[in-house]
Write an enzyme that holds these catalytic residues in place. Structure first.
Site, PDB file in Angstrom:
ATOM      1  N   GLU A 255       0.835  -1.203   0.000  1.00 60.68           N
ATOM      2  CA  GLU A 255       0.000   0.000   0.000  1.00 60.68           C
ATOM      3  C   GLU A 255       0.874   1.260   0.000  1.00 60.68           C
ATOM      4  OE1 GLU A 255      -4.553   0.316   1.626  1.00 60.68           O
ATOM      5  OE2 GLU A 255      -3.005   0.042   3.131  1.00 60.68           O
TER       6      GLU A 255
ATOM      7  N   HIS B  98       5.765 -26.819  -2.393  1.00 63.56           N
ATOM      8  CA  HIS B  98       5.016 -27.858  -3.102  1.00 63.56           C
ATOM      9  C   HIS B  98       3.898 -27.257  -3.949  1.00 63.56           C
ATOM     10  CE1 HIS B  98       7.022 -31.135  -0.831  1.00 63.56           C
ATOM     11  NE2 HIS B  98       7.209 -30.113   0.019  1.00 63.56           N
TER      12      HIS B  98
ATOM     13  N   LYS C 127     -13.777   1.821  -4.080  1.00 65.20           N
ATOM     14  CA  LYS C 127     -14.858   2.227  -3.161  1.00 65.20           C
ATOM     15  C   LYS C 127     -15.912   3.023  -3.924  1.00 65.20           C
ATOM     16  CE  LYS C 127     -12.228   2.440   1.128  1.00 65.20           C
ATOM     17  NZ  LYS C 127     -11.623   3.342   2.103  1.00 65.20           N
TER      18      LYS C 127
END
Ligand code: PA5
Length: 429
Positions: free
Chosen positions: A284, A305, A419
């Protein structure tokens, strides 16, 4: 004590470039120290360490002690910087199957209705003694308006009011900005206990404020030692921050060389959540203006794996950071067996720590020879002091390195875009 080992990764970079980047890192460090870089009004994560507020630490400890005595469950309702730091420290020190009371439940970091429904059902179930579970709720949101957190808080507040009536107010603790916002209004109306998130500390830099410290203290961790671990590192870096500057210079060189991913992994499962905290802190902070190296948490040896194949032989666009713990968390050994029917005779009585360390060394050797530069961040031991140091180390490193990219580390303008679209889709005025 923590230290970085960058020598092997330095071999991947031209030494003249690294030297130049080192100078740039020193300049960024000066910007942080003098408060002359972009977003310098958000340097409160340093201010709180420069002049520790012992009265506040004690207040948090007192509140936490009261909750610990009474509660079976402590719910932490927050997202992003409002929960990742607490989760990282609690998981690092209590492990993945914790036995502390109260149980800590994190919510408010997604909008899974099924999860919330299951959470309510779990709260409704009687505890071990057959009595109703004793529940406390800490809502954490600096803005007070983040939808994921606000929705979960509405659901849980209603449950608390139904279960406890007027006593719900005593069991709800609000951690939010000093003033304004929905949560401050609710505090005034219902008299909830309140802790302030300082104006000059952004979410992802807030683990050493009440945001992280209250949940961490409720889990039984010594927050004084954690906090003062960070203070130690802060003071040490005021004098000499060569290791941080070298690390920042190196990551900058890899950024300029076009590396796109930083795989941040540990062989200690207890540190998986800590990698998640670093992911948010870096991601961020640096992911702006088309820049940044995408931080990817990896859990080893599990991920060897799955994506291990890609790290070894896929596109050569990554670097790797290992969080390493030197001292074993315990002395658990492979039990010996009288026969070799499972083919593990050669590991009889060997400690799991030793096996894990050998796997770590083997992985680093393989990845480096596969063309992945590896940086080691080494903790002598997993404890409060070292985690405090590690928190400040990464905060400081993030600020210096992101300044080198010519980016403001302390805002997140891009988060608004989803948003806006989401609220439009939801028909919010
Ligand atoms: O680092 C940040 O600022 C963000 O990740 C915030 O912590 C996150 O968006 C939550 O915000 P708030 O605490 O306002 O609910």
């Amino acid at each position: 004590m923590i230290k970085t080992e960058t020598v092997d990764a330095e071999k991947f970079i031209d030494s003249a470039n690294l030297k130049q980047a080192r100078r740039k890192a020193a300049e960024s460090r000066r910007q942080v120290a003098e408060g002359t870089g972009p977003g310098s009004e958000w340097l409160g994560w340093q201010r709180i360490l420069k002049a520790p507020n012992d009265a506040e630490l004690e207040k948090i400890d007192r509140k936490a002690a009261g909750i610990r005595q009474d509660a079976d469950i402590f719910i932490v309702c927050g997202i992003g910087g409002s929960y990742l730091g607490a989760r990282a420290v609690i998981e690092a020190l209590h492990g993945l199957i914790p036995d502390h009371k109260p149980e800590i439940i994190f919510t408010g970091h997604h909008m899974g209705g099924n999860y919330l429904r299951q959470l309510l059902a779990y709260l409704d179930e009687p505890g071990e003694t057959g009595e109703p579970k004793n529940v406390y709720l800490n809502v954490i949101s600096k803005s007070g308006s983040t939808l994921e957190t606000a929705l979960a808080f509405r659901v849980l507040r209603q449950w608390m009011e139904k279960r406890y009536g007027e006593d719900a107010s005593r069991r709800i603790i609000v951690t939010t900005g000093p003033e304004g916002g929905v949560l401050n209004r609710l505090v005034n109306e219902y008299g909830y206990d309140k802790f302030d998130i300082p104006d000059d500390v952004g979410g992802r830099f807030s683990v050493l404020t009440p945001v992280g410290l209250l949940p961490i203290a409720v889990s039984g961790i010594d927050i004084q030692t954690l906090f003062y671990g960070a203070v130690t590192k802060f003071k040490a870096y005021e004098k000499n921050a060569d290791d941080v500057e070298t690390y920042a210079a190196l990551r900058y060189c890899f950024h300029e060389a076009g590396k796109q991913l930083d795989v941040i992994g540990s062989f200690e499962p207890e540190l998986n959540a800590f990698s998640g905290w670093i992911q948010q802190l870096l991601g961020e902070s640096e992911g702006k203006k088309g820049k940044g190296i995408f931080p990817v948490p990896a859990a080893y040896s599990t991920d060897l794996h799955s994506v291990g194949q890609m790290i070894q032989q896929g596109k050569r666009n990554m670097i790797e950071t290992f969080l390493i713990v030197q001292e074993p968390l315990n002395n658990f050994n492979v039990p010996s067996a009288s026969t070799d029917e499972d083919g593990l005779h050669y590991l009889n009585n060997i400690s799991f720590h030793k096996i894990n360390q050998k796997a770590l060394e083997g992985t680093i050797e393989a990845h480096q020879s596969g063309g992945v530069p590896v940086i080691r961040v080494v903790l002598e031991k997993l404890n409060e002091q070292n985690l405090g140091e590690l928190i400040y180390f990464y905060e400081f490193f993030t600020a210096i390195y992101v300044y080198m990219l010519n980016v403001n580390p302390f805002n997140q303008p891009g988060v608004e875009d989803y948003k806006k679209a989401m609220y439009r889709n939801l028909g919010k005025e």
